[in-house]
Enzyme design. Structure first.
Site, PDB file in Angstrom:
ATOM      1  N   LEU A 193       0.837  -1.200   0.000  1.00  0.00           N
ATOM      2  CA  LEU A 193       0.000   0.000   0.000  1.00  0.00           C
ATOM      3  C   LEU A 193       0.872   1.250   0.000  1.00  0.00           C
ATOM      4  O   LEU A 193       1.857   1.333   0.735  1.00  0.00           O
ATOM      5  CB  LEU A 193      -0.924  -0.002   1.220  1.00  0.00           C
ATOM      6  CG  LEU A 193      -1.891  -1.190   1.340  1.00  0.00           C
ATOM      7  CD1 LEU A 193      -2.793  -1.014   2.561  1.00  0.00           C
ATOM      8  CD2 LEU A 193      -2.733  -1.349   0.073  1.00  0.00           C
ATOM      9  N   GLY A 234       2.392  -5.707   7.647  1.00  0.00           N
ATOM     10  CA  GLY A 234       1.519  -4.621   8.071  1.00  0.00           C
ATOM     11  C   GLY A 234       0.634  -4.102   6.960  1.00  0.00           C
ATOM     12  O   GLY A 234      -0.591  -4.056   7.095  1.00  0.00           O
ATOM     13  N   ASP A 235       1.247  -3.661   5.852  1.00  0.00           N
ATOM     14  CA  ASP A 235       0.473  -3.144   4.723  1.00  0.00           C
ATOM     15  C   ASP A 235       0.884  -3.837   3.429  1.00  0.00           C
ATOM     16  O   ASP A 235       0.786  -3.259   2.357  1.00  0.00           O
ATOM     17  CB  ASP A 235       0.633  -1.628   4.605  1.00  0.00           C
ATOM     18  CG  ASP A 235       2.071  -1.196   4.365  1.00  0.00           C
ATOM     19  OD1 ASP A 235       2.974  -2.040   4.510  1.00  0.00           O
ATOM     20  OD2 ASP A 235       2.298  -0.015   4.036  1.00  0.00           O
ATOM     21  N   GLU A 236       1.343  -5.082   3.556  1.00  0.00           N
ATOM     22  CA  GLU A 236       1.781  -5.840   2.386  1.00  0.00           C
ATOM     23  C   GLU A 236       0.909  -7.070   2.225  1.00  0.00           C
ATOM     24  O   GLU A 236       0.619  -7.784   3.187  1.00  0.00           O
ATOM     25  CB  GLU A 236       3.252  -6.247   2.516  1.00  0.00           C
ATOM     26  CG  GLU A 236       3.816  -6.853   1.236  1.00  0.00           C
ATOM     27  CD  GLU A 236       5.321  -7.097   1.320  1.00  0.00           C
ATOM     28  OE1 GLU A 236       5.899  -7.561   0.325  1.00  0.00           O
ATOM     29  OE2 GLU A 236       5.908  -6.825   2.386  1.00  0.00           O
TER      30      GLU A 236
END
Length: 331
Positions: A193, A234-236
């Protein structure tokens, strides 16, 4: 003589009382353990059940039994498996154990454990008997544990452990992952992201978590087109495609992910804009164990190219190309 008869009757009465007490204890223990006893005469398929088996199938206790009707409670695949191993046990004069799902007469789904032994007379099978136990709670607990072990609690997507099992074909414990073969991977897509750190820093982690939930809902649309959709950091996020997925199709889906993440996310009355960069690596031999690093190289190139783009690993460590063929160096 009369005294001896009275003494014998007293012994018989005492034994009958002890037997009745034993049956009462057995019935109570069986009910507590949700275990019932069943018998089937092979000559005419007539059945005899104890009360607990009636309860498991949600039939009135003591009601007439029909084996054909009982078999309808099992899903077709389970019914076929049950008949197959039952026939084998009768042929071998042995027994079997099977965990099976049923739909009760009231329409409720349950799991039962069936144990069976074949009784023979003069070497010929005459009846099959055993126990049936309601193991729904056990199966539910096992499913809950598996969900906790393999799925991300925030997004509902697969977690990193499950992703690694899929691309490697081997679970962390060293056993073959369920339904996964080591040669079943066609491509790995990594999604990172863009600007998500700003959301957490400026608006807080609660808003960030709500954004991740929405991202998870959007990426879940890829489940029908892939073997695994996972949150691996986390944001992957990661998507694993099977070997039947064409390269062009994977590229189109990567571009679709970028467009999908460009749409604003509504959280607590706010319109939050993030975005995504995508890296894709295709397998040359059907194995997925090296694809993560290759896809990560492509992802790095996508972010270096300005984010919101798709890049493909071109087969050399350190390099990636855009879908149009323009090279990107990892630098």
């Amino acid at each position: 003589m009369e005294a001896r008869i009275d003494e014998q009757q007293a012994v018989i009465a005492r034994l009958e009382a002890e037997l009745a007490h034993s049956r009462k204890v057995f019935d109570r223990a069986s009910e507590a353990a949700q275990i019932g006893v069943w018998e089937c005469e092979l000559a005419d398929s007539s059945l005899r059940w104890t009360d607990v088996v009636y309860d498991i199938f949600e039939l009135p206790r003591g009601s007439a039994l029909d084996r054909g009707r009982t078999l309808e409670c099992y899903p077709q695949a389970t019914r076929e498996a049950l008949e197959r191993i039952r026939s084998k046990a009768i042929e071998d004069r042995s027994g079997f154990c099977l965990d099976a799902e049923i739909v009760t007469m009231r329409g409720n789904r349950r799991w039962i454990r069936i144990t069976a032994s074949v009784e023979c007379v003069d070497g010929e099978p005459v009846r099959i008997f055993g126990m049936k136990q309601d193991i729904t709670a056990e199966k539910t607990a096992a499913l809950r544990l598996r969900t906790m072990a393999e799925f991300d609690s925030l997004t509902g997507l697969a977690n990193r452990s499950r992703f690694q099992a899929v691309i490697g074909g081997v679970a962390a414990e060293g056993v073959e992952a369920e339904g996964v073969a080591a040669s079943a991977v066609g491509a790995v897509m990594l999604i990172d992201l863009d600007r998500f750190k700003d959301v957490n820093d400026d608006l807080g982690h609660i808003v960030g978590d709500d954004c991740l939930k929405e991202v998870g809902r959007r990426l879940a649309l890829l489940r029908s087109r892939s073997d695994c959709v996972a949150r691996i950091g986390g944001d992957e996020f990661a998507v694993v495609f099977g070997p039947q997925t064409a390269h062009a199709a994977a590229l189109r889906l990567g571009a679709a992910v970028v467009r999908l993440m460009e749409r604003p996310i509504l959280v607590a009355g706010r319109r939050i804009h993030i975005g995504a960069s995508v890296g894709i690596a295709f397998s040359q031999d059907g194995r997925g164990d090296a694809l993560y690093g290759h896809a990560d190289t492509a992802l790095y190139a996508a972010k270096a190219a300005g984010r919101g783009t798709v890049r493909v690993f071109d087969g050399k460590v350190g390099d990636a190309v855009s879908p149009s063929g323009k090279g990107e160096s990892r630098g």
